[in-house]
Design a protein around this motif. Structure first.
Motif, PDB file in Angstrom:
ATOM      1  N   TYR A   1       0.843  -1.198   0.000  1.00 28.05           N
ATOM      2  CA  TYR A   1       0.000   0.000   0.000  1.00 28.05           C
ATOM      3  C   TYR A   1       0.878   1.248   0.000  1.00 28.05           C
ATOM      4  CZ  TYR A   1      -4.101  -2.860   1.223  1.00 28.05           C
ATOM      5  OH  TYR A   1      -5.122  -3.775   1.233  1.00 28.05           O
ATOM      6  N   SER A   2       0.345   2.346  -0.488  1.00 28.73           N
ATOM      7  CA  SER A   2       1.114   3.591  -0.540  1.00 28.73           C
ATOM      8  C   SER A   2       1.487   4.085   0.851  1.00 28.73           C
ATOM      9  CB  SER A   2       0.322   4.668  -1.277  1.00 28.73           C
ATOM     10  OG  SER A   2      -0.935   4.899  -0.660  1.00 28.73           O
ATOM     11  N   ILE A   3       0.672   3.764   1.849  1.00 26.99           N
ATOM     12  CA  ILE A   3       1.024   4.022   3.249  1.00 26.99           C
ATOM     13  C   ILE A   3       0.832   2.690   3.979  1.00 26.99           C
ATOM     14  CG2 ILE A   3       0.594   5.392   5.315  1.00 26.99           C
ATOM     15  CD1 ILE A   3      -0.682   7.524   3.623  1.00 26.99           C
TER      16      ILE A   3
ATOM     17  N   PRO B   1       4.671   9.613  10.526  1.00 24.94           N
ATOM     18  CA  PRO B   1       4.913  10.700  11.479  1.00 24.94           C
ATOM     19  C   PRO B   1       3.921  11.849  11.365  1.00 24.94           C
ATOM     20  CG  PRO B   1       6.947  10.055  10.364  1.00 24.94           C
ATOM     21  CD  PRO B   1       5.835   9.347   9.667  1.00 24.94           C
ATOM     22  N   GLU B   2       3.349  12.048  10.178  1.00 27.39           N
ATOM     23  CA  GLU B   2       2.456  13.192   9.969  1.00 27.39           C
ATOM     24  C   GLU B   2       1.087  13.017  10.613  1.00 27.39           C
ATOM     25  OE1 GLU B   2       4.906  12.683   6.120  1.00 27.39           O
ATOM     26  OE2 GLU B   2       3.985  11.412   7.664  1.00 27.39           O
ATOM     27  N   VAL B   3       0.810  11.816  11.118  1.00 27.41           N
ATOM     28  CA  VAL B   3      -0.519  11.517  11.661  1.00 27.41           C
ATOM     29  C   VAL B   3      -0.384  10.879  13.036  1.00 27.41           C
ATOM     30  CG1 VAL B   3      -2.669  10.223  11.321  1.00 27.41           C
ATOM     31  CG2 VAL B   3      -1.473  11.216   9.345  1.00 27.41           C
ATOM     32  N   ILE B   4      -1.136  11.405  13.996  1.00 28.90           N
ATOM     33  CA  ILE B   4      -1.203  10.828  15.337  1.00 28.90           C
ATOM     34  C   ILE B   4      -2.388   9.870  15.385  1.00 28.90           C
ATOM     35  CG2 ILE B   4      -1.563  11.310  17.787  1.00 28.90           C
ATOM     36  CD1 ILE B   4      -0.329  14.072  17.287  1.00 28.90           C
ATOM     37  N   GLU B   5      -2.145   8.640  15.824  1.00 30.47           N
ATOM     38  CA  GLU B   5      -3.207   7.634  15.908  1.00 30.47           C
ATOM     39  C   GLU B   5      -3.410   7.216  17.363  1.00 30.47           C
ATOM     40  OE1 GLU B   5      -2.652   4.340  13.265  1.00 30.47           O
ATOM     41  OE2 GLU B   5      -1.825   5.599  11.648  1.00 30.47           O
TER      42      GLU B   5
ATOM     43  N   GLN C   1      -5.296  12.105  13.699  1.00 29.40           N
ATOM     44  CA  GLN C   1      -5.251  13.557  13.760  1.00 29.40           C
ATOM     45  C   GLN C   1      -3.980  14.071  13.081  1.00 29.40           C
ATOM     46  OE1 GLN C   1      -5.273  13.188  18.027  1.00 29.40           O
ATOM     47  NE2 GLN C   1      -7.145  14.414  18.190  1.00 29.40           N
ATOM     48  N   PRO C   2      -4.049  15.204  12.387  1.00 30.71           N
ATOM     49  CA  PRO C   2      -2.830  15.786  11.817  1.00 30.71           C
ATOM     50  C   PRO C   2      -1.822  16.088  12.927  1.00 30.71           C
ATOM     51  CG  PRO C   2      -4.799  16.893  10.982  1.00 30.71           C
ATOM     52  CD  PRO C   2      -5.249  16.012  12.096  1.00 30.71           C
ATOM     53  N   ALA C   3      -0.596  15.624  12.767  1.00 29.31           N
ATOM     54  CA  ALA C   3       0.407  15.770  13.828  1.00 29.31           C
ATOM     55  C   ALA C   3       0.731  17.223  14.119  1.00 29.31           C
ATOM     56  CB  ALA C   3       1.676  15.012  13.446  1.00 29.31           C
ATOM     57  N   ASN C   4       0.616  18.089  13.132  1.00 26.18           N
ATOM     58  CA  ASN C   4       0.923  19.508  13.323  1.00 26.18           C
ATOM     59  C   ASN C   4      -0.274  20.323  13.770  1.00 26.18           C
ATOM     60  OD1 ASN C   4       3.622  19.143  12.594  1.00 26.18           O
ATOM     61  ND2 ASN C   4       3.164  19.408  10.418  1.00 26.18           N
ATOM     62  N   GLY C   5      -1.337  19.639  14.173  1.00 26.29           N
ATOM     63  CA  GLY C   5      -2.518  20.341  14.634  1.00 26.29           C
ATOM     64  C   GLY C   5      -3.441  20.724  13.493  1.00 26.29           C
ATOM     65  N   PRO C   6      -4.622  21.235  13.809  1.00 28.36           N
ATOM     66  CA  PRO C   6      -5.601  21.583  12.780  1.00 28.36           C
ATOM     67  C   PRO C   6      -5.161  22.791  11.971  1.00 28.36           C
ATOM     68  CG  PRO C   6      -6.369  22.281  14.945  1.00 28.36           C
ATOM     69  CD  PRO C   6      -5.125  21.483  15.170  1.00 28.36           C
TER      70      PRO C   6
ATOM     71  N   CYS D   1      -7.799   6.676   6.097  1.00 29.76           N
ATOM     72  CA  CYS D   1      -7.785   7.614   7.218  1.00 29.76           C
ATOM     73  C   CYS D   1      -6.432   8.323   7.333  1.00 29.76           C
ATOM     74  CB  CYS D   1      -8.126   6.886   8.517  1.00 29.76           C
ATOM     75  SG  CYS D   1      -9.860   6.345   8.612  1.00 29.76           S
ATOM     76  N   ARG D   2      -5.351   7.590   7.106  1.00 27.73           N
ATOM     77  CA  ARG D   2      -4.029   8.225   7.154  1.00 27.73           C
ATOM     78  C   ARG D   2      -3.876   9.251   6.033  1.00 27.73           C
ATOM     79  NH1 ARG D   2      -1.656   2.275   8.391  1.00 27.73           N
ATOM     80  NH2 ARG D   2      -1.738   2.406  10.674  1.00 27.73           N
ATOM     81  N   MET D   3      -4.362   8.922   4.847  1.00 27.11           N
ATOM     82  CA  MET D   3      -4.276   9.878   3.747  1.00 27.11           C
ATOM     83  C   MET D   3      -5.108  11.116   4.021  1.00 27.11           C
ATOM     84  SD  MET D   3      -4.229   7.685   0.185  1.00 27.11           S
ATOM     85  CE  MET D   3      -5.937   7.165   0.365  1.00 27.11           C
ATOM     86  N   PHE D   4      -6.323  10.933   4.524  1.00 25.57           N
ATOM     87  CA  PHE D   4      -7.198  12.077   4.760  1.00 25.57           C
ATOM     88  C   PHE D   4      -6.639  12.994   5.855  1.00 25.57           C
ATOM     89  CE2 PHE D   4     -10.938   9.092   3.524  1.00 25.57           C
ATOM     90  CZ  PHE D   4     -10.601   9.209   2.185  1.00 25.57           C
ATOM     91  N   ALA D   5      -6.034  12.386   6.883  1.00 26.55           N
ATOM     92  CA  ALA D   5      -5.445  13.197   7.950  1.00 26.55           C
ATOM     93  C   ALA D   5      -4.189  13.914   7.464  1.00 26.55           C
ATOM     94  CB  ALA D   5      -5.134  12.325   9.163  1.00 26.55           C
ATOM     95  N   ARG D   6      -3.371  13.228   6.691  1.00 28.50           N
ATOM     96  CA  ARG D   6      -2.122  13.826   6.206  1.00 28.50           C
ATOM     97  C   ARG D   6      -2.376  14.865   5.114  1.00 28.50           C
ATOM     98  NH1 ARG D   6       1.703  10.150   2.605  1.00 28.50           N
ATOM     99  NH2 ARG D   6      -0.023  10.633   1.176  1.00 28.50           N
TER     100      ARG D   6
END
Length: 337
Positions: free
Chosen positions: A53-55, A60-64, A83-88, A116-121
């Motif tokens: 898979y691509s991910i 690191p860019e996503v907090i789970e 959640q986006p790791a750098n905040g909203p 979900c990882r793609m949408f958050a990132r």
């Protein structure tokens, strides 16, 4: 989709040579001697492919985080929050609820990890991936009720989740998950849910049970019986096998979104991804047309020559990579104001 003729829809059912080569080289083997063995074989099969898979795993860019959340019957289910790791972003993160595939009787959180990882990132969204309870252990309507309860929990706790549903509230999923998303979009409208669902992501969805097809649409509902080259849902036919496991109520709006007694006016806009070989193809085409006729904005992508859930079972294909990229673009469209 409105620009495609019926002949073009039927032509999409011709097997793509590269797809045939892929599924003949690596056929699906997921039929165990018992139902539970088949469920385990499916999970093992997909786990062996996730490195393609691509991910393939957490990034690191996503907090789970995992959470147990309460249901209406006093039981708890699990959800995974991304959640986006750098905040909203400025204005806040939209909220996306994802419901996995598996015919209401298989599947788990890993099935929607990639999306979900793609949408958050890429879209800076907060995603909630719902592990609803499965049949036959939990019959209809427990699974869909779980998904609605999870939606209510997420919106009530949106500030804790660092989500801003006013920036967009989308429900989505593939196959059975697409059915659940379509059902919840209608339920949101009917209950004046606040904040309202603003988009529905319907990937290869189940939206019209075979026993409920209106007679004047029967000549357009042929893929269930004619699409016999699909390596995942070959010889699907009617809903008898799922009905035995899930035991849905035939005319319930929690099972059949197509024939909703109050119609479809005012429901959230929809993004469809549909496969030409898929036995579920024609009901998605008909549902798209029904939504458009009701004034609902839709976007429809048809992938000719490939079958149900092809991008998860043969992820190495270029068509699979394009499908995944289109998924992000379609979700971005759903989140546009």
């Amino acid at each position: 989709m409105a620009h495609l003729t019926r002949a073009e829809v039927l032509a999409s059912g011709e097997v793509d040579p590269e797809f045939r080569k892929a599924f003949e080289a690596r056929p699906l083997i997921m039929n165990g001697s018992t139902f539970l063995e088949s469920r385990a074989l499916r999970a093992e099969h997909l786990q062996r492919l996730r490195h393609l898979y691509s991910i393939p795993g957490p990034i690191p860019e996503v907090i789970e985080t995992m959470q147990d959340i309460p249901m209406r019957d006093g039981e708890n289910i699990r959800v995974r929050v991304y959640q986006p790791a750098n905040g909203p972003p400025e204005g806040g993160s939209p909220l996306i609820m994802m419901y996995h595939e598996g015919g209401w009787c298989m599947g788990d959180l890993t099935d929607e990890d990639l999306n979900c990882r793609m949408f958050a990132r890429d879209l800076k969204a907060v995603c909630v991936n719902v592990e609803y309870r499965l049949a036959p252990e939990h019959k209809f309507p427990i699974g869909v009720n779980d998904c609605w309860d999870a939606l209510e929990w997420a919106t009530k706790n949106s500030s804790t989740l660092r989500a801003t549903p006013s920036q967009g509230l989308v429900v989505g999923g593939s196959s059975a998950g697409g059915n659940i998303a379509a059902v919840l979009a209608l339920l949101s409208r009917d209950s004046n849910f606040s904040p309202p669902i603003t988009g529905q992501f319907l990937s290869v969805p189940v939206v019209l049970p075979s026993q409920n097809v209106p007679s004047h649409f029967s000549h357009l509902y042929t893929s269930r019986f004619d699409n016999n080259s699909d390596p995942v849902l070959r010889d699907m036919g009617d809903d008898s096998r799922i009905s035995q496991i899930y035991e849905p109520e035939k005319n319930s709006p929690l099972w059949d979104p197509f024939n909703h007694v109050d119609g479809h006016k005012g429901v959230a806009k929809a993004f469809f991804q549909v496969c030409g070989l898929d036995p579920l193809r024609d009901e998605a085409v008909l549902y798209d047309q029904k939504l458009r006729a009701s004034g609902v904005l839709t976007r429809f992508e048809l992938y000719g020559g490939v079958g149900h859930m092809f991008w998860t079972n043969w992820p190495e294909l270029e068509r699979s990579k394009k499908f995944v990229e289109d998924t992000v673009r379609g979700m971005s469209w759903l989140l546009e104001k």
